[in-house]
Design an enzyme around this catalytic site. Structure first.
Site, PDB file in Angstrom:
ATOM      1  N   SER A  13       0.791  -1.228   0.000  1.00  0.00           N
ATOM      2  CA  SER A  13       0.000   0.000   0.000  1.00  0.00           C
ATOM      3  C   SER A  13       0.820   1.273   0.000  1.00  0.00           C
ATOM      4  O   SER A  13       0.340   2.322  -0.444  1.00  0.00           O
ATOM      5  CB  SER A  13      -0.937   0.015   1.213  1.00  0.00           C
ATOM      6  OG  SER A  13      -0.200   0.008   2.427  1.00  0.00           O
ATOM      7  N   HIS A  17      -5.368  -3.953  -1.600  1.00  0.00           N
ATOM      8  CA  HIS A  17      -5.183  -2.959  -2.658  1.00  0.00           C
ATOM      9  C   HIS A  17      -5.106  -3.604  -4.042  1.00  0.00           C
ATOM     10  O   HIS A  17      -4.719  -2.940  -5.010  1.00  0.00           O
ATOM     11  CB  HIS A  17      -3.936  -2.123  -2.379  1.00  0.00           C
ATOM     12  CG  HIS A  17      -4.081  -1.214  -1.200  1.00  0.00           C
ATOM     13  ND1 HIS A  17      -4.593   0.058  -1.290  1.00  0.00           N
ATOM     14  CD2 HIS A  17      -3.799  -1.422   0.112  1.00  0.00           C
ATOM     15  CE1 HIS A  17      -4.607   0.612  -0.083  1.00  0.00           C
ATOM     16  NE2 HIS A  17      -4.127  -0.261   0.783  1.00  0.00           N
ATOM     17  N   LYS A  45     -12.365  -0.562   0.183  1.00  0.00           N
ATOM     18  CA  LYS A  45     -11.552   0.214  -0.749  1.00  0.00           C
ATOM     19  C   LYS A  45     -12.237   0.224  -2.109  1.00  0.00           C
ATOM     20  O   LYS A  45     -13.219   0.937  -2.306  1.00  0.00           O
ATOM     21  CB  LYS A  45     -10.133  -0.341  -0.779  1.00  0.00           C
ATOM     22  CG  LYS A  45      -9.387  -0.117   0.534  1.00  0.00           C
ATOM     23  CD  LYS A  45      -7.980  -0.624   0.501  1.00  0.00           C
ATOM     24  CE  LYS A  45      -7.183  -0.244   1.742  1.00  0.00           C
ATOM     25  NZ  LYS A  45      -7.777  -0.593   3.020  1.00  0.00           N
TER      26      LYS A  45
END
Length: 409
Positions: free
Chosen positions: A197, A225, A256
């Site tokens: 990240s 991610h 996310k």
């Protein structure tokens, strides 16, 4: 009601000694230039937001809203419908009376999408990472973890009794050395982020799988991610390397790319998911994810699966930013396909100052420094999104070049 910051509501709380110790720590943080100030957003999360610190909208390039789904009309509409249909929350953990058919539906659809045997939902991926190691690994086992793994992985590993090893970041030779010297352990679990990240680089999962096969090790991947972003159809880092069927434990987030609300999950081998339902403390002792969040996430997953243009836009924006910033002389780290693009600045105070000047130009980015990243490696982490137009990405690039000139860098 205006958000309050820095006002002491109930004076006199806390022992004087504790206050003194904390005050000294805070002054040290400020002196180092690493004190973090929260900017207050006064609009929905989107490509452009308003804040209490600015007079007009600013372009947001620091959210995990990679696919622009946090305020997608289909997602928010479905969440609103389900509040009326199923209520606001469950007021229970899953195994008592906190499981609705919505939860089971999401778990099944995630498994089908990712190509795994089974999935279990958690309140967050931090909770998932806190749950998996302790409920499987004992002092007979060994964990072999990438040195730059996320803090939640590190904290999760600390909760188990397995022997702990770290291999140098992305260093397959070092990983193999540790696999060789731990062959007396019952389970050797290789632990890595899929996408890192802070650096935007990607674990070489094909090489990790080859080593795991050679030394009979188990693989854990945190793909927070990568899910929704990397690989064919956004199915994540394992799909990028065509090794989805070789990953034993895949943990990720719904907070996310997949709508950005909350929730996480652990997916993979069915028996291990079943074991987590029996032994994972964060799962057993945390409330179930709220029904509107589950429903909104189901809709977000539907958008990802049926609309290739969303992912295509993210990738085009990523290529535009990375290519032009490198041409302008900036040090951009990470994989060229990754929507996380760290702009390296080195000095912590410089990163903070640079971010403040970017905000003056209508660009919302954040400077990161120690202890979030190693000392001397401060940066501005830019996160591209499908919510931005190519013109907005160009504004971002132009602002970086302008501030660089202002600061004589």
């Amino acid at each position: 009601m205006q958000a309050l910051r820095g006002q002491r509501r109930f004076a006199g709380m806390g022992r004087p000694l504790m206050r003194k110790i904390i005050a000294e720590q805070l002054e040290e943080i400020k002196a180092a230039g690493t004190f973090k100030k929260e900017r207050v957003i006064t609009s929905p999360q989107a490509g452009s937001v308003t804040t209490s610190q600015t007079t007009g909208p600013v372009l947001n390039f620091c959210a995990n809203n990679y696919l622009g789904l946090s305020n997608h009309p289909d997602v928010t509409a479905r969440a609103a419908e389900v509040i009326a249909e199923r209520g606001f929350g469950m007021s229970s953990v899953r195994f008592i009376c906190g499981t609705q058919d919505l939860h089971v539906d999401l778990e099944n659809k995630l498994s089908n999408w990712l190509g795994t045997e089974e999935t279990i939902l958690y309140p967050s991926c931090f909770d998932a990472n806190a749950g998996v190691f302790e409920c499987l690994l004992t002092d007979q086992d060994a964990v072999i973890s990438d040195s730059l793994n996320h803090a939640s992985i590190i904290d999760g590993i600390r909760l188990c009794k397995a022997e702990r090893h770290r291999y140098n970041h992305l260093d397959m030779e070092n990983l193999e050395e540790i696999l060789k010297k731990t062959q007396n352990r019952r389970i050797r679990m290789i632990v890595t982020d899929g996408v890192f990240s802070m650096d935007g680089d990607v674990a070489p999962l094909d090489k990790i799988v080859a080593l795991a096969d050679q030394y009979d090790a188990v693989i854990f991947v945190d793909d927070c991610h990568g899910t929704g972003i990397m690989g064919p159809g956004g199915r994540g880092s394992p799909a990028l390397f065509n090794v989805s069927d070789k990953i034993d434990v895949l943990n990720s987030t719904l907070g996310k790319a997949m709508g950005g609300a909350s929730g996480g999950f652990s997916s993979g081998v069915k028996e291990f998911v079943d074991l987590q339902r029996q032994k994972s403390r964060p799962y057993l002792f945390s409330n179930a994810i709220a029904p509107p969040v589950v429903a909104g996430t189901l809709k977000a997953l539907d958008v990802v699966q049926r609309d290739d243009a969303v992912l295509g836009k993210l990738r085009a924006n990523t290529e535009q930013f990375r290519t032009q910033m490198k041409a302008a002389g900036f040090d951009i780290r990470g994989n060229d396909a990754c929507a996380i693009a760290p702009v390296m600045l080195g000095d912590a105070k410089l990163a903070s100052t640079f971010a403040d000047k970017m905000l003056e130009q209508g660009i919302y980015v954040i400077g990161f420094s120690f202890p979030v990243v190693p000392k001397g490696q401060a940066r501005i982490r830019v996160q591209l999104s499908a919510a931005h137009s190519s013109e907005e990405v160009q504004r971002l690039i132009d602002a970086f070049i302008s501030v660089k000139q202002q600061l004589n860098l």
